[in-house]
Design a protein around this motif. Structure first.
Motif, PDB file in Angstrom:
ATOM      1  N   ALA A 145     -11.087  -1.475 -13.463  1.00 55.15           N
ATOM      2  CA  ALA A 145      -9.720  -1.391 -12.943  1.00 55.15           C
ATOM      3  C   ALA A 145      -9.559  -2.223 -11.677  1.00 55.15           C
ATOM      4  O   ALA A 145      -8.533  -2.893 -11.485  1.00 55.15           O
ATOM      5  CB  ALA A 145      -9.351   0.071 -12.669  1.00 55.15           C
ATOM      6  N   ASN A 149      -6.893  -5.149 -11.690  1.00 54.58           N
ATOM      7  CA  ASN A 149      -5.771  -5.039 -10.756  1.00 54.58           C
ATOM      8  C   ASN A 149      -5.772  -6.163  -9.732  1.00 54.58           C
ATOM      9  O   ASN A 149      -4.713  -6.613  -9.287  1.00 54.58           O
ATOM     10  CB  ASN A 149      -5.801  -3.679 -10.046  1.00 54.58           C
ATOM     11  N   GLY A 153      -2.801  -8.653  -9.881  1.00 58.61           N
ATOM     12  CA  GLY A 153      -2.055  -8.560  -8.630  1.00 58.61           C
ATOM     13  C   GLY A 153      -1.809  -9.907  -7.984  1.00 58.61           C
ATOM     14  O   GLY A 153      -0.840 -10.078  -7.229  1.00 58.61           O
ATOM     15  N   ILE A 247      -4.930   0.030 -18.893  1.00 56.78           N
ATOM     16  CA  ILE A 247      -5.539  -1.299 -18.809  1.00 56.78           C
ATOM     17  C   ILE A 247      -5.893  -1.747 -20.224  1.00 56.78           C
ATOM     18  O   ILE A 247      -6.726  -1.127 -20.891  1.00 56.78           O
ATOM     19  CB  ILE A 247      -6.799  -1.272 -17.924  1.00 56.78           C
TER      20      ILE A 247
END
Length: 423
Positions: A145, A149, A153, A247
């Motif tokens: 994760a 991310n 991001g 995810i």
């Protein structure tokens, strides 16, 4: 004689430094939100550390390590990867005392004697995360994760996560036997490296980049069919947690990773559109590594990614990163006396963290104003005859033309205006 940069390396030039600072800052911010703390290890270690962790038959050890012998005849190597040094430091510094688990991250250069190409260098920069202390499949998912991310991001969209399990030392034995049975009839058709891998580590054949070996390996048995019940359950739980975290992933049973220490979960994040070197990052669980290099039998999981391929991907999607900063204020002086007046205050302004530019080689007002505009500074700070008499300076907004006279004693009001862009 003119010197040139070593093959497989590159300079990070001033115009690119802000981009590096940005992606590193975003990484630090995210991993620290997950509770990870930074560890910095030496760029060289005992060569035996990597032989034990990566495997003596691995390409990293056999072909890619930069080795050297010091004056006392000791064998060292520039670090080719970051996990083994972190594990060594964890053991040596007794990080297991007082805590059931340890969360660490690292940043820095790694070194491999490899064939340079787009996204692959001999000195390359990695970011990585290591979780040490639990076999709970939740932490496999947490590690994944963080990586997912981080990359999404930054704005990347053409990504997909590939997931596999390489099993444990128990079920791996049965799988290795199945691979040898499969590859035996093709042994003479395999490349010399794979013929050697056949006995030592047959699953390495699956990762061979030679076309003939790759074609033969396409129909080879897959590890997922040989997982024992604990490994099957662990892999199922990892997938469950990733689903809960929303995810997306795909199962790729051909992921084996290039280092010997991986067990159970193995994963890669792939970016489509940057050529053959399209794995942005990868990792997995390595439950036997710490015991293998002299520590306790403590489970761990982690990942590493390369900044070079990350930047290729960001450029591919035309994601804008910061360029060099512009001055907040450009100092303009008329005459020697004005220069003598402002220099002590210029030092104070910079100590306050304000980017202030000054070019004393330019004597005329016209030349200095032109330089201020070319620098794209937000303000110009002018000191002429009148300002000298009043011990003041004229602050001018170079975009709007608005200007205001400020006393230099005290200078706090001027500094506040520049910092807050209130003029």
């Amino acid at each position: 004689m003119q010197y040139s940069i070593p093959r497989g390396t590159y300079d990070i030039l001033p115009e690119d430094s802000p981009k590096w600072h940005r992606v590193i800052a975003e990484f630090r911010k995210l991993v620290e939100a997950y509770g990870y703390a930074e560890i910095v290890t030496p760029i060289f270690e005992q060569a035996a550390l990597f032989e034990r962790s990566s495997g003596e038959s691995s390409d990293v050890v056999k072909k890619e390590m930069y080795r050297f012998t010091d004056r006392k005849g000791r064998e060292f190597a520039l670090r080719p990867e970051g996990t083994a040094p972190v594990a060594r430091s964890y053991i040596e510094n007794r990080m297991d005392i007082g805590s059931s688990y340890t969360k660490l991250y690292y940043l820095g250069p790694m070194f491999r004697y490899d064939r340079p190409q787009a996204g692959r260098y001999r000195q390359f920069y990695q970011y990585g995360v290591e979780f040490i202390g639990s076999n709970n499949p939740y932490y496999d998912a947490e590690i994944i994760a963080i990586l997912w991310n981080y990359l999404t991001g930054l704005g990347l969209k053409k990504l997909h996560l590939e997931l596999n399990s390489v099993g444990c030392s128990v079920c791996a034995k049965e799988y290795d036997k199945a691979l040898r049975d499969y590859f035996q009839p093709y042994l003479n058709q395999l490349c010399p490296d794979c013929q050697e891998r056949f006995e030592r580590k047959p699953r390495r054949i699956l990762d061979c980049k030679v076309k003939e070996c790759g074609d033969i390996a396409k129909k080879a048995p897959i590890q997922l069919d040989y997982l024992d019940e604990p490994c099957r359950e662990h892999f199922s739980e990892v997938q469950h947690y990733l689903d809960l975290m929303k995810i997306p992933f795909i199962i790729n049973p051909r992921i084996v990773r290039g280092l010997d220490y991986y067990t159970n979960t193995a994963f890669e994040v792939i970016y489509e559109g940057i050529g053959a070197q399209n794995a942005l990052a990868g990792g997995g669980r390595y439950n036997g590594l710490l015991n293998q290099i002299g520590g306790k039998n403590i489970p761990a999981v982690g990942f590493a990614g390369g900044f070079e391929r990350l930047f290729l991907s960001l450029n591919e999607e035309k994601i804008t990163l910061p360029g060099p900063p512009f001055p907040e204020v450009f100092i303009i002086t008329i005459g020697r006396e004005a220069q003598e007046l402002i220099i002590p205050y210029l030092n104070i302004i910079r100590v306050k963290g304000i980017y202030a530019e000054y070019e004393p080689d330019r004597a005329s007002l016209k030349a200095q104003l032109k330089a201020a505009n070319n620098s794209k500074a937000y303000y110009a700070l002018l000191i002429g005859e009148e300002e000298i008499k009043q011990k003041s300076a004229l602050l001018k907004n170079l975009e709007s033309g608005e200007q205001k006279l400020y006393s230099l004693e005290p200078i706090s009001d001027l500094i506040k205006t520049i910092q807050n862009k209130e003029l």
